[in-house]
Design a protein around this motif. Structure first.
Motif, PDB file in Angstrom:
ATOM      1  N   VAL A 249       0.845  -1.192   0.000  1.00  0.00           N
ATOM      2  CA  VAL A 249       0.000   0.000   0.000  1.00  0.00           C
ATOM      3  C   VAL A 249       0.883   1.246   0.000  1.00  0.00           C
ATOM      4  CG1 VAL A 249      -1.780   1.278   1.256  1.00  0.00           C
ATOM      5  CG2 VAL A 249      -1.832  -1.232   1.203  1.00  0.00           C
ATOM      6  N   VAL A 258      -6.235  -1.503   5.650  1.00  0.00           N
ATOM      7  CA  VAL A 258      -6.104  -2.619   4.712  1.00  0.00           C
ATOM      8  C   VAL A 258      -5.717  -3.893   5.455  1.00  0.00           C
ATOM      9  CG1 VAL A 258      -4.840  -3.499   2.712  1.00  0.00           C
ATOM     10  CG2 VAL A 258      -5.554  -1.107   2.787  1.00  0.00           C
ATOM     11  N   GLY A 310      -2.776  -4.681  -2.629  1.00  0.00           N
ATOM     12  CA  GLY A 310      -3.482  -5.080  -1.422  1.00  0.00           C
ATOM     13  C   GLY A 310      -4.748  -5.876  -1.703  1.00  0.00           C
ATOM     14  N   TRP A 311      -5.501  -5.511  -2.763  1.00  0.00           N
ATOM     15  CA  TRP A 311      -6.753  -6.207  -3.069  1.00  0.00           C
ATOM     16  C   TRP A 311      -6.508  -7.659  -3.447  1.00  0.00           C
ATOM     17  CZ3 TRP A 311      -7.566  -8.539  -7.723  1.00  0.00           C
ATOM     18  CH2 TRP A 311      -6.780  -8.132  -8.801  1.00  0.00           C
TER      19      TRP A 311
END
Length: 402
Positions: A249, A258, A310-311
């Motif tokens: 991130v 997150v 991050g996703w």
């Protein structure tokens, strides 16, 4: 209707499942909300050096599981002797007191001592597992334990989110006091609504039981090892997630948020799959579901070592949660189906102890490997552990499961 389903304690198994589900959810929320602000609280208690803050955070986090691992077989044995409801009352009251006292700590060692005390006195979720496993009709065990596991996983999901939101609003100490109050409500509900009808001969049989009462110990021992390795593999990643997310991130202000989502993603997946996998296991066999879950999780860990956003990590952790959701309920069901009723609490206590042992060793091993070898090594090493466990479980499965 069979004799088992006519006994008084089984008649109330649905009512008890609802109370245990809600009680486990609230106690797990209270226990896990500490995760996002634990390092901050340690800094407030006087520790300023970064390395020591990380070190004491790991010690404080693992302390609860350490003492819980030591006493879980004892609580299981006492549950067989004196009743499972009594153990839930003890756990909820003890956790309410210990959690409230955490908000009054003034030194780091106070916090660690109270975390040790929480593990010593607590264990509501594991006690609920024993109660549900021992009184639910055997043909509904997988579904009931899967439903209970959904509540536990829901607590693991909601806890860190609440822990990230409440301290800025009401303060860290007040968050502990609020958590203690919620657990006290669980204590009152357990006192009022859990119905356990003790059979007259239960205590005498429990006193004469133990490992000697189990005819075939091999499946039980394998499940104890599987539970330990599962928790070791799962918890080995927890200490490094926030640091790992910081590499993915770009905005430092979003790292904590997150990281909380990543931690909750696996729990969300487990919530959605636990009861369904439990029901599937009642149909196709618990052993088959265990082996499949281990294998799929091992494969999903590999790409987690190479994510760039991050996703991607959130998605993979969610899928891993889906695969692991039914694992612990299935392990509990296999043990339950291979031990006599009179010693079920004792043996399930050993199962809980083995899982807590994995929760103690996992963070320590993950932190050491991540710090000295690299974070990718934690994911790949965990994948290897689960993969080897799946292979061994497939080769060692009982004849009836082949």
């Amino acid at each position: 209707m069979s004799e088992a389903t006519n006994t008084p304690d089984v008649l109330y198994w649905r009512q008890n499942l609802v109370v245990c589900l809600l009680g486990s959810f609230t106690t797990i929320v209270a226990m896990t909300l500490i995760l996002p602000f634990l390092p901050l609280y340690i800094e407030q208690l006087g520790e300023t050096e970064h390395a020591l803050v990380v070190q004491w955070s790991g010690v404080a986090y693992g302390a609860t599981f350490f003492t819980a691992a030591l006493v879980a077989p004892l609580w299981g044995k006492l549950a067989d002797l004196y009743g499972r409801k009594l153990m839930l009352i003890r756990a909820s009251l003890g956790m309410a007191i210990a959690m409230s006292l955490m908000g009054m700590a003034t030194e780091v060692w106070h916090l660690i001592a109270l975390r040790l005390l929480t593990g010593l006195l607590g264990g509501y979720a594991s006690g609920s597992t024993v109660l549900v496993a021992t009184q639910t009709p055997r043909e509904r065990t997988g579904w009931a334990l899967g439903t209970l596991a959904s509540g536990i996983m829901a607590g693991n999901l909601v806890g860190p989110l609440i822990g990230g939101a409440l301290p800025p609003l009401i303060g860290i100490r007040q968050t502990f006091w609020l958590a203690g109050g919620v657990i006290f409500i669980t204590f009152l509900a357990t006192m009022s609504f859990i119905r356990e009808e003790r059979r007259p001969t239960a205590r005498r049989h429990a006193e004469s039981g133990g490992w000697s009462a189990i005819e075939d110990k091999r499946p039980v021992i394998l499940m104890l090892l599987a539970g330990m390795l599962l928790m070791l593999a799962n918890m080995s990643i927890e200490p490094i997630i926030t640091v790992y997310v910081a590499q993915l991130v770009s905005d430092p202000a979003q790292v904590t948020m997150v990281a909380g989502i990543v931690m909750s993603a696996a729990a969300l997946g487990s919530i959605l799959s636990a009861s369904r996998l439990g029901k599937l296991a009642d149909t196709i066999g618990h052993w088959n579901v265990i082996v499949a879950a281990l294998a799929v999780s091992a494969l999903l860990l590999i790409p987690q070592a190479f994510v760039t956003e991050g996703w991607q990590l959130v998605l993979l952790r969610f899928l891993m949660g889906l695969s692991l959701g039914g694992l612990l309920p299935c392990i509990t069901s296999v043990i339950r189906h291979n031990v006599p009723d009179r010693v079920a609490g004792n043996i399930l206590g050993y199962a809980t102890s083995s899982q807590y042992a994995g929760q103690v060793v996992g963070p320590l091993a993950g932190g050491f490997i991540g710090g000295h070898i690299g974070m990718q090594a934690v994911f790949l090493g965990t994948s290897a552990i689960l993969g080897l466990s799946a292979i061994y479980g497939w080769l060692a499965r009982p004849r009836g499961q082949q």
